[in-house]
Design an enzyme around this catalytic site. Structure first.
Site, short mmCIF file in Angstrom:
data_model
loop_
_atom_site.label_atom_id
_atom_site.label_comp_id
_atom_site.label_asym_id
_atom_site.label_seq_id
_atom_site.Cartn_x
_atom_site.Cartn_y
_atom_site.Cartn_z
N LYS A 156 -9.08 6.52 8.05
CA LYS A 156 -8.81 7.88 8.52
C LYS A 156 -8.41 8.81 7.38
O LYS A 156 -8.88 9.95 7.28
CB LYS A 156 -7.72 7.85 9.58
N ILE A 157 -7.52 8.34 6.49
CA ILE A 157 -7.04 9.19 5.39
C ILE A 157 -8.16 9.49 4.42
O ILE A 157 -8.34 10.63 3.98
CB ILE A 157 -5.84 8.53 4.69
N ASP A 176 -16.65 1.58 0.65
CA ASP A 176 -15.81 0.89 1.62
C ASP A 176 -16.52 -0.39 2.02
O ASP A 176 -17.75 -0.40 2.15
CB ASP A 176 -15.54 1.77 2.84
N PRO A 209 -6.03 -0.50 1.44
CA PRO A 209 -4.82 -1.31 1.53
C PRO A 209 -4.60 -2.14 0.27
O PRO A 209 -5.56 -2.43 -0.46
CB PRO A 209 -5.08 -2.21 2.74
N SER A 236 -1.97 5.60 -2.22
CA SER A 236 -2.02 4.46 -1.31
C SER A 236 -0.93 3.44 -1.63
O SER A 236 0.13 3.46 -1.01
CB SER A 236 -3.41 3.81 -1.37
N ARG A 237 -1.16 2.56 -2.59
CA ARG A 237 -0.17 1.59 -3.03
C ARG A 237 -0.27 1.45 -4.55
O ARG A 237 -1.36 1.41 -5.12
CB ARG A 237 -0.37 0.23 -2.37
N HIS A 298 6.40 8.83 -3.90
CA HIS A 298 5.97 8.27 -2.62
C HIS A 298 6.34 9.20 -1.47
O HIS A 298 6.96 8.79 -0.48
CB HIS A 298 6.61 6.88 -2.40
#
Length: 352
Positions: A156-157, A176, A209, A236-237, A298
């Site tokens: 979605k993002i 993706d 992720p 994201s991370r 963050h």
């Protein structure tokens, strides 16, 4: 008697939104400003549920202690769960829930805000003007119109980020493992392999992720594929980027700019006020010396809409435990059933 929930790593905005989302007086709250870990787990004594955020260290020793204390639910007030040992939670008999989705616009818009700020050097211009320095030297940016943006991850993002950048007149490439082909057809987005995306993009944004497979997906080899002057954005991370390799690329003047809302060793640093102290993380300190680096701590999720969504889902799951009702659909990561795999999670929204 109301069910006691121990909430860790809380800030004033967390408390305010959780309390507002729980008007029925079913829950009793115990707010802690420190993080949950094996060392602090016994502070959950008497609680049936604990609520944690992205930097709490919920490993096997921590979960073993929580299980011994009678904790039945670990409620994540975020989507990502790389800081939780799901297998250990299962063994301890603890259900783990997350917020499967919250305002994706919050994170997508922050990614674009970072891009615009970095490209047009707005942060540097702001500081100059505050010092009554009205010179424009060194503030030259580039048009985004006509450039190519690479979207790494189209949950979605990622999809919203792509659509915003499409509005600037950019060509959009995407990668993706589970392409949204119909969306791409409707929006004019072109799916390509990861190497092509890295090689052809002027701007690259990360929306995937963090899993064992994606850790350091941006590393020396990846950076070498990128065209000179590329702008790299990560909301994201932090573990998606090998920071050592990133610093080497910055030293070689390979990149046009780097905008980060996350950092792979942010635990104990981000969300804290360390002003007036010596930053003990030498890697982060070095990273922040580069004029082409823009960092926020963050905060991409930090909008009223996203905080409301997070609080509502978290409270709904806590009340479900208290009343013996089913948990929010799509929020359960483990409940004595087979664990979700990283490949299945890749189909969902990009984490934050």
């Amino acid at each position: 008697m109301n069910m006691l929930t121990a909430v860790y790593d809380t800030k004033p905005y967390d408390q305010a939104h959780l309390l507002a989302a729980a008007p029925r007086d079913i829950l009793q709250w115990q707010f802690w400003d420190f993080r949950l870990s094996a060392e602090t787990a016994r502070t959950a004594s008497g609680a049936r549920a604990v609520c944690v955020f992205v930097n709490d260290a919920v490993d096997r020793p921590c979960l073993r202690t929580l299980g011994e204390l009678g904790v039945k639910l670990l409620a994540l007030r975020c989507t990502g769960h790389n800081n939780v040992d799901l297998h250990a939670a299962q063994e301890a008999g603890i259900t783990v829930t997350r917020v499967p989705a919250y305002s994706p616009y919050a994170v997508a818009e922050h990614a674009v805000a970072l891009l615009l700020t970095l490209n047009r050097k707005i942060h540097r211009a702001f500081t100059r003007v505050r010092d009554q320095n009205f010179s424009l030297n060194g503030l030259v940016g580039t048009d985004l119109h006509g450039k190519t943006a690479g979207i790494f991850g189209t949950g979605k993002i990622g999809r919203i980020t792509a659509q915003i950048l499409r509005g600037f007149g950019m060509r959009i490439l995407a990668f993706d493992a589970y392409p949204a082909s119909e969306w791409a057809r409707q929006t004019g987005v072109e799916y390509v392999d990861a190497r092509t995306l890295a090689h052809e993009s002027d701007v690259i944004t990360l929306h995937i992720p963090l899993t064992p497979e994606t850790r350091h997906i941006i590393r020396g080899e990846t950076l070498a594929l990128m065209k000179p002057g590329v702008i790299l954005i990560n909301v994201s991370r932090g573990g998606l980027i090998d920071t050592t390799a990133l610093i080497a690329a910055l030293k070689a003047d390979k990149l046009g700019g780097v905008a980060l809302d996350v950092y792979e060793e942010e635990e104990g640093i981000f969300f804290e006020d360390l002003s007036g102290q010596v930053l003990q993380d030498d890697t982060l300190a070095r990273l922040l010396t580069f004029p082409k680096v823009l960092a926020t701590a963050h905060q991409a999720f930090l909008t009223q809409e996203a905080l409301n969504d997070i609080a509502r889902t978290t409270v709904a799951n806590l009340e479900a435990l208290a009343e013996g009702r089913p948990f929010v659909d799509g929020s359960v990561l483990t409940e004595g059933a087979p664990l979700f795999t990283s490949s299945a999670l890749a189909e969902g929204p990009a984490i934050q």
